[in-house]
Design an enzyme around this catalytic site. Structure first.
Site, PDB file in Angstrom:
ATOM      1  N   ARG A 129       0.813  -1.241   0.000  1.00 48.41           N
ATOM      2  CA  ARG A 129       0.000   0.000   0.000  1.00 48.41           C
ATOM      3  C   ARG A 129       0.838   1.280   0.000  1.00 48.41           C
ATOM      4  NH1 ARG A 129      -3.592  -2.627   3.842  1.00 48.41           N
ATOM      5  NH2 ARG A 129      -5.273  -3.585   2.646  1.00 48.41           N
ATOM      6  N   LYS A 151       3.957  11.530 -11.144  1.00 47.82           N
ATOM      7  CA  LYS A 151       3.093  10.716 -12.009  1.00 47.82           C
ATOM      8  C   LYS A 151       3.796   9.379 -12.245  1.00 47.82           C
ATOM      9  CE  LYS A 151       0.486  14.170 -14.606  1.00 47.82           C
ATOM     10  NZ  LYS A 151       0.231  14.793 -15.931  1.00 47.82           N
ATOM     11  N   GLU A 193      11.635  18.595 -24.285  1.00 49.78           N
ATOM     12  CA  GLU A 193      10.918  18.922 -23.044  1.00 49.78           C
ATOM     13  C   GLU A 193      11.559  20.142 -22.359  1.00 49.78           C
ATOM     14  OE1 GLU A 193       8.142  17.606 -21.965  1.00 49.78           O
ATOM     15  OE2 GLU A 193       7.971  15.612 -22.844  1.00 49.78           O
ATOM     16  N   LYS A 235       8.997  23.159 -13.230  1.00 54.51           N
ATOM     17  CA  LYS A 235       8.059  22.060 -13.006  1.00 54.51           C
ATOM     18  C   LYS A 235       7.694  21.956 -11.529  1.00 54.51           C
ATOM     19  CE  LYS A 235       6.557  17.490 -14.001  1.00 54.51           C
ATOM     20  NZ  LYS A 235       6.613  16.284 -14.795  1.00 54.51           N
ATOM     21  N   GLU A 245      -3.162  18.044 -11.268  1.00 58.75           N
ATOM     22  CA  GLU A 245      -3.548  18.536 -12.599  1.00 58.75           C
ATOM     23  C   GLU A 245      -5.017  18.927 -12.676  1.00 58.75           C
ATOM     24  OE1 GLU A 245      -1.468  16.604 -15.849  1.00 58.75           O
ATOM     25  OE2 GLU A 245      -3.051  17.203 -17.216  1.00 58.75           O
ATOM     26  N   ARG A 249      -1.195  22.618 -14.042  1.00 62.26           N
ATOM     27  CA  ARG A 249      -0.273  21.545 -14.462  1.00 62.26           C
ATOM     28  C   ARG A 249      -0.502  21.142 -15.920  1.00 62.26           C
ATOM     29  NH1 ARG A 249       1.984  16.412 -10.931  1.00 62.26           N
ATOM     30  NH2 ARG A 249       3.276  15.561 -12.590  1.00 62.26           N
ATOM     31  N   ASN A 253       1.567  20.109 -20.754  1.00 60.03           N
ATOM     32  CA  ASN A 253       1.229  19.346 -21.955  1.00 60.03           C
ATOM     33  C   ASN A 253       1.418  20.166 -23.232  1.00 60.03           C
ATOM     34  OD1 ASN A 253       0.469  17.068 -20.465  1.00 60.03           O
ATOM     35  ND2 ASN A 253      -1.518  18.005 -20.017  1.00 60.03           N
ATOM     36  N   HIS A 256       2.004  18.478 -26.536  1.00 59.29           N
ATOM     37  CA  HIS A 256       1.704  17.052 -26.390  1.00 59.29           C
ATOM     38  C   HIS A 256       0.435  16.624 -27.134  1.00 59.29           C
ATOM     39  CE1 HIS A 256       4.836  17.345 -23.407  1.00 59.29           C
ATOM     40  NE2 HIS A 256       4.781  16.058 -23.130  1.00 59.29           N
ATOM     41  N   HIS A 260       1.363  13.677 -29.268  1.00 61.90           N
ATOM     42  CA  HIS A 260       0.864  12.318 -29.024  1.00 61.90           C
ATOM     43  C   HIS A 260       0.208  11.749 -30.271  1.00 61.90           C
ATOM     44  CE1 HIS A 260       0.682  12.631 -24.333  1.00 61.90           C
ATOM     45  NE2 HIS A 260       1.847  12.232 -24.770  1.00 61.90           N
ATOM     46  N   HIS A 274       9.535  10.594 -28.431  1.00 65.19           N
ATOM     47  CA  HIS A 274       8.556  11.401 -27.699  1.00 65.19           C
ATOM     48  C   HIS A 274       8.898  12.897 -27.728  1.00 65.19           C
ATOM     49  CE1 HIS A 274       5.646  12.635 -24.721  1.00 65.19           C
ATOM     50  NE2 HIS A 274       6.622  13.210 -24.034  1.00 65.19           N
TER      51      HIS A 274
HETATM   52  N1  GLY Z   1       4.723  15.235 -17.804  1.00 68.22           N
HETATM   53  C1  GLY Z   1       3.629  16.076 -17.481  1.00 68.22           C
HETATM   54  C2  GLY Z   1       3.369  16.128 -15.998  1.00 68.22           C
HETATM   55  O1  GLY Z   1       4.146  15.636 -15.216  1.00 68.22           O
HETATM   56  O2  GLY Z   1       2.373  16.667 -15.602  1.00 68.22           O
END
Ligand code: GLY
Length: 379
Positions: A129, A151, A193, A235, A245, A249, A253, A256, A260, A274
């Site tokens: 957990r 993430k 990035e 970031k 997000e 946040r 993107n 993206h 994508h 990417h």
């Molecule tokens: N890679 C986008 C984020 O971490 O929100």
């Protein structure tokens, strides 16, 4: 968030209350990993999840860096590549952690690029957990993006990153010297990035990159530390304000939505990496912004010129082989997980360094932009 130098490493703090953590950035950090990790340990052993390429190149240095502080290490090396980010490898990682008798108070180390960071972080999130983990990212993309912000997850046949959890690391060690072992194309893909951060919120950083990125790509360590630090600082600030997000946040993107779709159209492989998709996508997003009268016409041209100076892909004409038509690309965008009520969410810009999220972009403008960009491929 505080930025400062600690024992010669640059430090960025991600301020998330009890889940706050530091990102340390310097060449040679892997060799000093034990010193930084020891304060986090309840007992002197860690479990490392890595991939076979990173293990071959850097695992001995990490073992030695930990041993210097009397920390023992067991490691699992998974196959490299995006294909590893799936249920079978997650199961293998979690079962391995259990058989290595990792306890609730132990620390798991994710040692690799974005795939390993996402998978090992998710394994740590579900193990007993939730066990703490540290990120030691070994690609530029992972150092400036995926290792920061919590993430974690794996891919599904339904799409990328659809299964996962928010699980913040306890520490990030970004050793800029390991970037020397990256192929030039992989380094530059990660740079897609980095340039994104300048575009989305810091015009001065973009100008700094125009001046310094060629020398940084050529290997200047001080410039690498500074580029990673500024990217992580931006970031960290965004994540501290909007961890889940719900708003800001989403700016991360930028590039993206188009990127994508292009990655999906090219099979998520060598045809388009990417960060290459993100760079082309950012140029398309600026072009769209300019067509909608939001920013100057010079802004997309300035970005494309910089990407070309960096010897990067800058437009659809730089992608080899067939691509779907404009409607086909829009259909791929509709599968993006950012689509809400059938509306595609774009990150647009009022200029370099001034991005915002838009949910009401006329699809006619998107279709015309893509049709024109595709026509340039045939011209
Ligand atoms: N890679 C986008 C984020 O971490 O929100």
């Amino acid at each position: 968030m505080a930025d400062e130098a600690v024992n010669d490493a640059a430090k960025v703090r991600v301020d998330l209350g009890v889940r706050s953590y530091d990102i340390l950035i310097a060449p040679g950090l892997i060799g000093e990993a034990g010193r930084h990790i020891a304060p986090l340990l309840a007992r002197p052993k860690v479990a490392v999840i890595t991939d076979e390429n990173v293990a071959g190149l850097h695992l001995d240095s990490l073992r030695a860096g930990l041993a210097r502080e009397g920390i023992g290490m067991e490691a699992l090396a998974l196959p490299p590549g995006e294909g590893t980010k799936n249920w079978p490898h997650l199961e293998r990682a979690v079962e391995w952690l259990l058989s290595a008798e990792v306890e609730r108070t132990d620390l798991v180390i994710a040692f690799g690029g974005g795939v390993i960071g996402d998978l090992a972080g998710f394994a740590a999130a579900v193990l007993r957990r939730g066990v703490r983990f540290a990120q030691i990212p070994t690609t530029l993309l992972a150092q400036v993006d995926s290792s920061v912000g919590g993430k974690t997850g794996i891919n599904s046949p339904h799409g990328k990153n659809l299964i996962g959890a928010f699980h913040q690391p306890a520490l990030v060690l970004a050793d800029t010297a390991v970037l020397d072992t990256l192929a030039a194309r992989d380094f530059l893909s990660g740079y897609g990035e980095v340039v994104k951060y300048g575009l989305l919120g810091d015009a001065d950083f973009f100008a700094w990159l125009e001046e310094n990125a060629p020398a940084m790509a050529a290997g200047d360590q001080a410039l690498r530390v500074e580029a990673v630090r500024r990217s992580c600082a931006m970031k960290a600030g965004i994540v501290a304000r909007d961890e889940r997000e719900q708003g800001e946040r989403a700016l991360l993107n930028l590039g993206h939505t188009f990127g994508h779709a292009l990655e999906a159209a090219t099979g998520y492989g060598d045809r388009l990496l990417h960060g290459e998709g993100v760079a082309i996508g950012a140029a398309l997003a600026l072009e769209l912004s300019s067509r909608l009268g939001l920013c100057a016409q010079e802004d997309p041209s300035r970005l494309r010129q910089h990407l070309r100076e960096m010897r990067m892909k800058a437009d659809l004409s730089d992608i080899e082989g067939e691509l779907p038509d404009a409607d086909g690309l829009i259909a791929l965008m509709m599968q993006d997980k950012k689509v809400r009520d059938g509306r595609i969410r774009f990150v647009l810009a009022r200029g370099i360094g001034a991005a915002f999220v838009a949910d009401d972009v006329p699809m006619k403008a998107v279709r015309a932009l893509l049709a024109d960009a595709l026509a340039m491929r045939c011209a």
